[in-house]
Design a protein around this motif. Sequence first.
Motif, PDB file in Angstrom:
ATOM      1  N   SER A  65      10.188  16.414  39.635  1.00 33.63           N
ATOM      2  CA  SER A  65      10.808  15.577  38.591  1.00 33.63           C
ATOM      3  C   SER A  65      10.974  16.482  37.380  1.00 33.63           C
ATOM      4  O   SER A  65      10.663  17.677  37.440  1.00 33.63           O
ATOM      5  CB  SER A  65       9.947  14.353  38.241  1.00 33.63           C
ATOM      6  N   TYR A  96      26.500   2.965  35.433  1.00 32.76           N
ATOM      7  CA  TYR A  96      25.622   2.900  36.608  1.00 32.76           C
ATOM      8  C   TYR A  96      26.425   2.550  37.860  1.00 32.76           C
ATOM      9  O   TYR A  96      26.274   3.184  38.903  1.00 32.76           O
ATOM     10  CB  TYR A  96      24.496   1.882  36.376  1.00 32.76           C
ATOM     11  N   SER A 135      22.382   2.123  45.752  1.00 33.33           N
ATOM     12  CA  SER A 135      21.980   0.845  45.173  1.00 33.33           C
ATOM     13  C   SER A 135      22.963  -0.228  45.619  1.00 33.33           C
ATOM     14  O   SER A 135      24.124   0.073  45.927  1.00 33.33           O
ATOM     15  CB  SER A 135      22.008   0.954  43.644  1.00 33.33           C
ATOM     16  N   ASP A 182      15.018  19.412  36.875  1.00 39.94           N
ATOM     17  CA  ASP A 182      15.937  18.421  36.308  1.00 39.94           C
ATOM     18  C   ASP A 182      17.213  18.512  37.132  1.00 39.94           C
ATOM     19  O   ASP A 182      17.902  19.538  37.107  1.00 39.94           O
ATOM     20  CB  ASP A 182      16.197  18.753  34.829  1.00 39.94           C
ATOM     21  N   VAL A 183      17.526  17.461  37.863  1.00 45.51           N
ATOM     22  CA  VAL A 183      18.648  17.538  38.811  1.00 45.51           C
ATOM     23  C   VAL A 183      20.003  17.679  38.115  1.00 45.51           C
ATOM     24  O   VAL A 183      21.009  17.947  38.763  1.00 45.51           O
ATOM     25  CB  VAL A 183      18.681  16.335  39.788  1.00 45.51           C
ATOM     26  N   ARG A 184      20.032  17.508  36.781  1.00 46.09           N
ATOM     27  CA  ARG A 184      21.294  17.720  36.059  1.00 46.09           C
ATOM     28  C   ARG A 184      21.647  19.200  35.991  1.00 46.09           C
ATOM     29  O   ARG A 184      22.777  19.559  35.677  1.00 46.09           O
ATOM     30  CB  ARG A 184      21.184  17.151  34.627  1.00 46.09           C
ATOM     31  N   ASP A 216       3.458  15.645  35.333  1.00 47.95           N
ATOM     32  CA  ASP A 216       3.465  14.599  36.377  1.00 47.95           C
ATOM     33  C   ASP A 216       3.606  15.223  37.764  1.00 47.95           C
ATOM     34  O   ASP A 216       3.010  14.746  38.737  1.00 47.95           O
ATOM     35  CB  ASP A 216       4.643  13.627  36.171  1.00 47.95           C
ATOM     36  N   HIS A 265       9.343   2.085  37.681  1.00 46.03           N
ATOM     37  CA  HIS A 265       9.529   2.478  36.279  1.00 46.03           C
ATOM     38  C   HIS A 265      10.995   2.474  35.865  1.00 46.03           C
ATOM     39  O   HIS A 265      11.309   2.760  34.711  1.00 46.03           O
ATOM     40  CB  HIS A 265       8.936   3.871  36.048  1.00 46.03           C
ATOM     41  N   PHE A 266      11.865   2.182  36.799  1.00 46.46           N
ATOM     42  CA  PHE A 266      13.294   2.082  36.523  1.00 46.46           C
ATOM     43  C   PHE A 266      13.542   1.058  35.411  1.00 46.46           C
ATOM     44  O   PHE A 266      14.445   1.207  34.598  1.00 46.46           O
ATOM     45  CB  PHE A 266      13.978   1.642  37.820  1.00 46.46           C
ATOM     46  N   GLY A 290       7.590   5.671  41.334  1.00 50.92           N
ATOM     47  CA  GLY A 290       8.558   4.758  41.926  1.00 50.92           C
ATOM     48  C   GLY A 290       8.820   5.012  43.408  1.00 50.92           C
ATOM     49  O   GLY A 290       7.915   5.344  44.185  1.00 50.92           O
ATOM     50  N   SER A 349      10.097  12.429  42.565  1.00 55.36           N
ATOM     51  CA  SER A 349       9.061  11.888  43.455  1.00 55.36           C
ATOM     52  C   SER A 349       7.697  11.747  42.793  1.00 55.36           C
ATOM     53  O   SER A 349       6.690  11.612  43.470  1.00 55.36           O
ATOM     54  CB  SER A 349       8.967  12.730  44.730  1.00 55.36           C
ATOM     55  N   GLY A 361      18.279  -3.421  46.514  1.00 53.72           N
ATOM     56  CA  GLY A 361      18.342  -4.319  45.360  1.00 53.72           C
ATOM     57  C   GLY A 361      17.156  -3.996  44.461  1.00 53.72           C
ATOM     58  O   GLY A 361      16.660  -2.864  44.483  1.00 53.72           O
ATOM     59  N   LYS A 406      26.853   4.729  41.413  1.00 58.74           N
ATOM     60  CA  LYS A 406      26.392   4.263  42.730  1.00 58.74           C
ATOM     61  C   LYS A 406      27.558   3.949  43.675  1.00 58.74           C
ATOM     62  O   LYS A 406      27.430   4.152  44.883  1.00 58.74           O
ATOM     63  CB  LYS A 406      25.438   3.080  42.563  1.00 58.74           C
ATOM     64  N   ASN A 417      16.800  11.174  45.435  1.00 59.51           N
ATOM     65  CA  ASN A 417      16.296   9.901  44.908  1.00 59.51           C
ATOM     66  C   ASN A 417      16.351   9.835  43.382  1.00 59.51           C
ATOM     67  O   ASN A 417      16.519   8.752  42.828  1.00 59.51           O
ATOM     68  CB  ASN A 417      14.844   9.728  45.398  1.00 59.51           C
ATOM     69  N   ALA A 418      16.211  10.990  42.707  1.00 62.59           N
ATOM     70  CA  ALA A 418      16.140  10.980  41.234  1.00 62.59           C
ATOM     71  C   ALA A 418      17.324  10.206  40.676  1.00 62.59           C
ATOM     72  O   ALA A 418      18.468  10.440  41.060  1.00 62.59           O
ATOM     73  CB  ALA A 418      16.138  12.408  40.690  1.00 62.59           C
ATOM     74  N   GLY A 419      17.044   9.293  39.782  1.00 61.09           N
ATOM     75  CA  GLY A 419      18.135   8.516  39.207  1.00 61.09           C
ATOM     76  C   GLY A 419      17.667   7.715  38.018  1.00 61.09           C
ATOM     77  O   GLY A 419      16.477   7.439  37.852  1.00 61.09           O
TER      78      GLY A 419
END
Length: 241
Positions: free
Chosen positions: A38, A157, A144, A65-67, A43, A193-194, A18, A15, A188, A161, A92-94
């Motif tokens: 994030s 990707y 997505s 880090d969501v990983r 940040d 920043h994606f 983006g 968050s 879409g 999704k 949302n992190a992706g």
Amino acid sequence: MAIDLSGKTAVITGSTKGIGRSVAEAMVAAGGSVVISSRTAGDVAAATAELNEQGPGRAHGIPCDVRDGEACAQLIEGAVEAFGGIDILVNNAGLGRFAKIQEMETEFWDTQIRTNLDGVFHCSRAAVPHLIRKGEGWIINIGSLAGRNAFSGGVAYNATKFGLLGMTEAMMLDLRHEGIRVTCIMPGSVNTHFFEGGPHPEHEWKLQGEDLARLVMDLLAFPPRALPSKIEIRPSQPPRK
Ligand SMILES: NC(=O)c1ccc[n+]([C@@H]2O[C@H](COP(=O)([O-])OP(=O)(O)OC[C@H]3O[C@@H](n4cnc5c(N)ncnc54)[C@H](OP(=O)(O)O)[C@@H]3O)[C@@H](O)[C@H]2O)c1
């Protein structure tokens, strides 16, 4: 419809920028308490300070880090400690990395899967006991249109999704009778920043972060009996092919 989020707490992964950042801004503007997160601690601190400046809601920053499953558990526990509970989780992190199968390294595949799929699992599993205890809540997964439409270069990707859509629907069925609603939002192109180089001033035709924020806020305004469970949103006039 304007919604008042006073007394509500949301955790939004990814968050600082983006879509996640736009959703956080809308929630804080609606009086909510929001956990900003994030991988990048600087940040997270900067975004948290800016949101607290904006108010009237509150922000609290927790790098994650969501990983990393343990970090996700700490994110959720940190939110509960800071604000006394959790009502909304926005997964949302992706990342969007694109390569053909014949050029794809294992590391590339792993990074995509661990971020876009494992991260949703880790955060959701950690949040669900808190939501069940409250008997209400909402998990919003940012999927997505690539979760419905495959394209060359999208092996990793698309896999995340398409997988996320199935995972969201299964979670929805697991949790609906606990009072927890689960939704997959499938955008879409969004100007964030994606894409390499970040948001582009000339890409006004794309969705903007605030369009997704509006969608999330409208979703949250639905009465408890209603569950929009899968939502597609796309630019209305993309360049003609
Ligand atoms: N932009 C589009 O066109 C579009 C379209 C459809 C769906 N989406 C989806 O929308 C979501 C948000 O994307 P966006 O467009 O807003 O991208 P963005 O502007 O690049 O923002 C991504 C956010 O996620 C964070 N992040 C990345 N990897 C992370 C990790 N491993 N753990 C925690 N945070 C992480 C980033 O911060 P750090 O890098 O500092 O961690 C950043 O805050 C993604 O799931 C994406 O797949 C985007």
